[in-house]
Motif scaffolding. Structure first.
Motif, PDB file in Angstrom:
ATOM      1  N   ASP A  28       0.902  -1.176   0.000  1.00  0.00           N
ATOM      2  CA  ASP A  28       0.034   0.121  -0.071  1.00  0.00           C
ATOM      3  C   ASP A  28       0.981   1.262  -0.051  1.00  0.00           C
ATOM      4  OD1 ASP A  28      -2.728   1.036   0.498  1.00  0.00           O
ATOM      5  OD2 ASP A  28      -1.652   2.186   2.041  1.00  0.00           O
ATOM      6  N   GLN A  29       1.977   1.171   0.819  1.00  0.00           N
ATOM      7  CA  GLN A  29       2.880   2.588   0.902  1.00  0.00           C
ATOM      8  C   GLN A  29       3.448   2.804  -0.341  1.00  0.00           C
ATOM      9  OE1 GLN A  29       2.682   4.757   3.346  1.00  0.00           O
ATOM     10  NE2 GLN A  29       0.949   3.416   3.928  1.00  0.00           N
ATOM     11  N   ILE A  30       4.051   1.711  -1.125  1.00  0.00           N
ATOM     12  CA  ILE A  30       4.619   1.637  -2.274  1.00  0.00           C
ATOM     13  C   ILE A  30       3.693   2.339  -3.409  1.00  0.00           C
ATOM     14  CG2 ILE A  30       5.699   0.168  -4.237  1.00  0.00           C
ATOM     15  CD1 ILE A  30       6.766  -1.604  -1.919  1.00  0.00           C
ATOM     16  N   ASN A  31       2.587   1.550  -3.413  1.00  0.00           N
ATOM     17  CA  ASN A  31       1.661   2.119  -4.464  1.00  0.00           C
ATOM     18  C   ASN A  31       1.165   3.847  -4.416  1.00  0.00           C
ATOM     19  OD1 ASN A  31       1.022   0.228  -6.341  1.00  0.00           O
ATOM     20  ND2 ASN A  31      -0.426  -0.855  -4.558  1.00  0.00           N
ATOM     21  N   ARG A  32       1.178   4.068  -2.886  1.00  0.00           N
ATOM     22  CA  ARG A  32       0.755   5.445  -2.629  1.00  0.00           C
ATOM     23  C   ARG A  32       1.996   6.397  -3.122  1.00  0.00           C
ATOM     24  NH1 ARG A  32      -2.762   7.608   1.265  1.00  0.00           N
ATOM     25  NH2 ARG A  32      -2.891   5.540   1.976  1.00  0.00           N
ATOM     26  N   ARG A  33       3.323   5.821  -2.845  1.00  0.00           N
ATOM     27  CA  ARG A  33       4.389   6.816  -3.305  1.00  0.00           C
ATOM     28  C   ARG A  33       4.605   7.004  -4.879  1.00  0.00           C
ATOM     29  NH1 ARG A  33       6.915   4.381   1.216  1.00  0.00           N
ATOM     30  NH2 ARG A  33       7.857   2.742  -0.286  1.00  0.00           N
ATOM     31  N   ILE A  34       4.241   5.724  -5.496  1.00  0.00           N
ATOM     32  CA  ILE A  34       4.133   5.964  -7.048  1.00  0.00           C
ATOM     33  C   ILE A  34       3.234   6.949  -7.330  1.00  0.00           C
ATOM     34  CG2 ILE A  34       3.844   4.484  -9.064  1.00  0.00           C
ATOM     35  CD1 ILE A  34       4.894   2.068  -7.631  1.00  0.00           C
ATOM     36  N   ILE A  35       2.049   6.844  -6.918  1.00  0.00           N
ATOM     37  CA  ILE A  35       0.977   7.506  -7.312  1.00  0.00           C
ATOM     38  C   ILE A  35       1.285   9.086  -6.874  1.00  0.00           C
ATOM     39  CG2 ILE A  35      -1.441   8.059  -6.917  1.00  0.00           C
ATOM     40  CD1 ILE A  35      -1.854   5.164  -6.647  1.00  0.00           C
ATOM     41  N   GLU A  36       1.739   9.265  -6.014  1.00  0.00           N
ATOM     42  CA  GLU A  36       2.245  10.742  -5.487  1.00  0.00           C
ATOM     43  C   GLU A  36       3.159  11.148  -6.574  1.00  0.00           C
ATOM     44  OE1 GLU A  36       3.818  10.395  -1.656  1.00  0.00           O
ATOM     45  OE2 GLU A  36       1.837  10.589  -0.598  1.00  0.00           O
ATOM     46  N   ASN A  37       4.076  10.409  -6.872  1.00  0.00           N
ATOM     47  CA  ASN A  37       5.040  10.904  -7.902  1.00  0.00           C
ATOM     48  C   ASN A  37       4.572  10.960  -9.266  1.00  0.00           C
ATOM     49  OD1 ASN A  37       7.283  10.931  -6.389  1.00  0.00           O
ATOM     50  ND2 ASN A  37       7.991   8.693  -6.610  1.00  0.00           N
ATOM     51  N   ILE A  38       3.520  10.066  -9.619  1.00  0.00           N
ATOM     52  CA  ILE A  38       2.671  10.450 -10.937  1.00  0.00           C
ATOM     53  C   ILE A  38       1.877  11.745 -10.696  1.00  0.00           C
ATOM     54  CG2 ILE A  38       0.825   9.592 -12.304  1.00  0.00           C
ATOM     55  CD1 ILE A  38       1.601   6.735 -11.675  1.00  0.00           C
ATOM     56  N   LEU A  39       1.093  12.214  -9.871  1.00  0.00           N
ATOM     57  CA  LEU A  39       0.469  13.166  -9.721  1.00  0.00           C
ATOM     58  C   LEU A  39       1.290  14.525  -9.821  1.00  0.00           C
ATOM     59  CD1 LEU A  39      -2.164  12.356  -6.974  1.00  0.00           C
ATOM     60  CD2 LEU A  39      -2.448  11.981  -9.430  1.00  0.00           C
ATOM     61  N   LYS A  40       2.565  14.586  -9.081  1.00  0.00           N
ATOM     62  CA  LYS A  40       3.427  15.272  -9.151  1.00  0.00           C
ATOM     63  C   LYS A  40       3.866  15.759 -10.658  1.00  0.00           C
ATOM     64  CE  LYS A  40       5.010  14.725  -4.461  1.00  0.00           C
ATOM     65  NZ  LYS A  40       6.357  14.521  -3.700  1.00  0.00           N
ATOM     66  N   SER A  41       3.801  14.855 -11.312  1.00  0.00           N
ATOM     67  CA  SER A  41       4.443  15.188 -12.713  1.00  0.00           C
ATOM     68  C   SER A  41       3.515  15.803 -13.874  1.00  0.00           C
ATOM     69  CB  SER A  41       4.805  13.849 -13.362  1.00  0.00           C
ATOM     70  OG  SER A  41       3.686  12.914 -13.760  1.00  0.00           O
ATOM     71  N   TYR A  42       1.975  15.865 -13.209  1.00  0.00           N
ATOM     72  CA  TYR A  42       1.019  16.311 -13.965  1.00  0.00           C
ATOM     73  C   TYR A  42       0.779  17.778 -13.352  1.00  0.00           C
ATOM     74  CZ  TYR A  42       0.415  12.432 -16.665  1.00  0.00           C
ATOM     75  OH  TYR A  42       0.391  10.925 -17.537  1.00  0.00           O
ATOM     76  N   THR A  43       1.173  18.883 -14.001  1.00  0.00           N
ATOM     77  CA  THR A  43       0.830  20.097 -13.549  1.00  0.00           C
ATOM     78  C   THR A  43       0.110  21.185 -14.347  1.00  0.00           C
ATOM     79  OG1 THR A  43       3.087  20.868 -14.293  1.00  0.00           O
ATOM     80  CG2 THR A  43       3.016  19.963 -12.146  1.00  0.00           C
ATOM     81  N   GLY A  44      -0.069  20.729 -15.586  1.00  0.00           N
ATOM     82  CA  GLY A  44      -0.772  21.817 -16.508  1.00  0.00           C
ATOM     83  C   GLY A  44      -2.162  21.787 -16.519  1.00  0.00           C
TER      84      GLY A  44
END
Length: 661
Positions: A28-44
């Motif tokens: 669960d923690q690994i998935n959450r970190r992966i998703i956090e990084n994905i969301l940070k890459s979308y800023t537009g």
């Protein structure tokens, strides 16, 4: 409508993994970190549109490749400003139950990496966990119909208290009115702007309230504007529907799912560079005579444009040939690079296009000058500044697209590999300079200057301030400081810094005849050493002095000096036989990166007593080639020199590591 019997997907967790206890918590923690990084890459602002449209285009193009001539690819886009929702429906391949279960999971993609616009498997994850609600429906081959929604994806992803449960699918009744009975396809709907961090917060921010406006906006900023410069055009039927804030509904249909190129702006007088040149070549006489006889359709233009494909870029007589290094040519061949460039007579025209043609929020310039990277038939990320080193005002007039096949940018379609960005910038600079040759064919830029040039000046000033803060240059000789306060960025800065060091007395004995006297070489100079005390090398008192083998007083015949920002650029000139090592006596540069090692060995004369071989006061290195016991020329690497003057012992140690055997 009543909720259907739970048979397919109700309660399924897309992130569920086998295991329990500590193992399940770790996953669960690994998935959450992966998703956090994905969301940070979308800023537009347009990321949500881009991901939804990209996936649908891939689905219908995949079906078109197997469905034969009878298949008519279709795309329905609905933008509901009143309820803050965006939906995209396609009649593509659809998803099976197993595909539906896991398509939101990070790094899961069902696309062939050799086909389609994206295959990293992060776009659907962004849609699911970047917003407060996603509704997905799909049917494959018109058989199994699946419909499920997921709530609070963003809330869970950003929950630090671990009190929000991981969202699961909630099944609802399937209904996609756009699809005919038995037709496959997918519908994705996302609710926008309900939680902090969601982008965009307001769908109406651009003041685009009609469907025809949104068609143009999406063509410019999303994959709906396909970049088909070197591939057959893909032309699905597209219907865009917009619900305004007051409930007014407008629709627009088009089969032009292609980028809105600047030469298509309405009411412009436009010609391609190729057509202009062919018209000139058909007229005999001097350049002035040919221009005078040229037909009116090739004069007083609003826009010039051109497209160069891979073969045109790599041809022996290509106007880009002198710009390209061997590595650049390899990348152009590998990625089948194509360049599109448009040059407007005035940078003010971008604002006019935004305000008067598209009628969007004033001052936004939905399209403007700059370098637009594109890969796999779609634009990628925002425009960047074209790094012109002279006449930089033309950056704002020029819109350059560099398209790569398999460019493979990072998550969020933002970042390309540095070598790809570098070759794209070199191509963009050259494209702009080619257009500048035809300035007399453009209508004069008359009228009052608007805010745009002031803004450009402001932005340039801020860029220079930021560069100074991150790359400061602070040096004093005696009580006299350098007046250059930033590290060099280009060759002109190298020249200025070198002459300041001469003025401060750090470098001695050089007398200049001229600069840029010859087409090939930059400067001609004399060496005049008048006294042994002032010029002979001494490790303690004169570490930049010259060899004791030189008889002083000493005056030599004129010598050739070359300036470069990076010594590697001179090696490129040698490879192209633009310049020749035997003609050059002295090179002044800011740095030497790596390419010089293919041709030369640099012997540091800042180490030990090596300075006693120096011929030119202040030189830091001698350049040798294999099998030649005598140096071809001496080099002054300004960055190394300043390091040495600040801390001789530390720099001597660094010299041994960088330039040692």
């Amino acid at each position: 409508m009543a909720k259907p019997k739970v048979t397919l997907i109700d309660g399924f967790d897309p992130l569920e993994m086998q295991g329990d206890g500590e193992g399940a918590h770790l996953v669960d923690q690994i998935n959450r970190r992966i998703i956090e990084n994905i969301l940070k890459s979308y800023t537009g602002y347009f990321d949500v549109f881009s991901e939804m449209i990209q996936n649908s285009l891939d689905a219908i193009q995949k079906k078109a490749s197997h469905g034969g001539a009878s298949f008519k690819p279709k795309l329905w886009i609905k933008i509901d400003l009143q309820n803050s929702r965006v939906s995209v429906v396609d009649n593509g391949v659809g998803m099976s139950l197993d595909e539906f279960k896991f398509f939101l999971r990070p790094n899961v993609s069902y696309k062939d990496p050799r086909e389609g616009r994206g295959h990293k498997g992060v776009g659907a994850t962004f849609l699911a966990y970047g917003f407060s609600l996603i509704k997905a429906q799909s049917t494959k081959d018109g058989k199994t119909k699946i419909a499920a929604l997921m709530r609070q994806g963003r809330n869970w992803a950003e929950d630090r208290s671990h009190t929000i449960p991981r969202p699961k699918f909630e099944e609802f009744s399937y209904s996609i009115p756009e699809l005919a009975a038995g037709e496959s396809g997918t519908s994705i709907e996302v609710m926008i702007g309900k939680n902090p961090g969601e982008r965009p917060r307001d769908l109406g921010w651009l003041n685009a309230t009609r469907a025809d406006q949104w068609v143009d906006v999406l063509r410019i900023k999303t994959p709906l504007g396909g970049v088909y410069l070197n591939t057959p055009k893909f032309a699905p039927q597209v219907k865009v529907t917009v619900v305004d804030h007051d409930g007014t509904i407008t629709s627009a249909e088009t089969d032009r799912a292609e980028y809105y190129y600047p030469n298509e702006i309405p009411d412009l007088k436009v010609q391609s560079l190729g057509d202009v040149q062919r018209a000139l070549n058909a007229i005999a006489g001097s350049p002035d005579e040919r221009f005078a006889k040229l037909k009116p359709e090739f004069k007083r233009l609003d826009c010039l444009y051109e497209v160069w494909d891979k073969d045109a870029l790599l041809a022996e007589d290509s106007p880009f040939a002198s710009t390209l290094e061997t590595e650049d040519r390899v990348l152009i061949e590998k990625h089948r690079i194509v360049v599109y460039a448009a040059f407007l007579r005035s940078a003010k025209m971008w604002a006019e296009f935004n305000d008067d043609v598209l009628k969007l929020r004033k001052g936004q310039r939905i399209m403007h000058g700059g370098l637009q990277m594109a890969s796999d038939c779609m634009v990628q990320g925002d425009l960047s500044v074209i790094p012109l080193t002279s006449s930089i005002g033309y950056q704002a007039n020029s819109h350059v697209i560099v398209h790569l096949t398999d460019g493979n940018p990072d998550m969020g379609r933002k970042v390309f590999q540095p070598e790809l960005k570098s070759v794209a910038e070199a191509l963009a600079v050259r494209a702009v300079n080619l257009h500048r040759r035809y300035l007399q064919h453009l209508k004069p830029d008359t009228g009052a200057r608007g805010i745009t040039p002031d803004r450009e000046l402001y932005d340039w000033r801020k860029e220079q301030e930021v560069y100074r803060d991150s790359n400061p240059l602070s040096f004093e000789y005696g009580d006299n400081p350098l007046t250059i306060i930033s590290e060099p960025q280009q060759e002109q800065d190298v020249i200025a810094l070198f002459h300041q060091l001469i003025g401060l007395g750090v470098i001695k004995g050089i007398q200049f005849f001229a600069t840029s006297q010859n087409d090939k070489y930059d400067s001609l100079f004399n060496l005049e050493y008048q006294s042994e005390e002032d010029f002979y090398y001494s490790k303690g008192s004169k570490p930049l002095g010259v060899s004791h083998d030189l008889a002083i007083p000493h005056l030599l015949e004129p010598k050739v000096l070359e300036y470069k920002y990076d010594l590697d650029a001179l090696i490129s000139d040698f490879d192209k036989e633009i310049k020749f090592p035997k003609h050059i006596d002295f090179v002044v540069c800011w740095k030497a990166t790596k390419a010089f090692k293919e041709k030369f060995f640099l012997n540091s004369i800042l180490v030990g007593d090596e300075g006693n071989v120096r011929q030119i006061y202040g030189a830091t290195h001698q350049a040798f080639s294999d099998g030649n016991p005598q140096p071809h020329f001496e080099v002054l690497i300004l960055d190394d020199l300043l390091r040495f003057l600040r801390d001789p012992e530390s720099e001597e140690a660094r010299q041994k590591q960088v330039y040692g055997d």
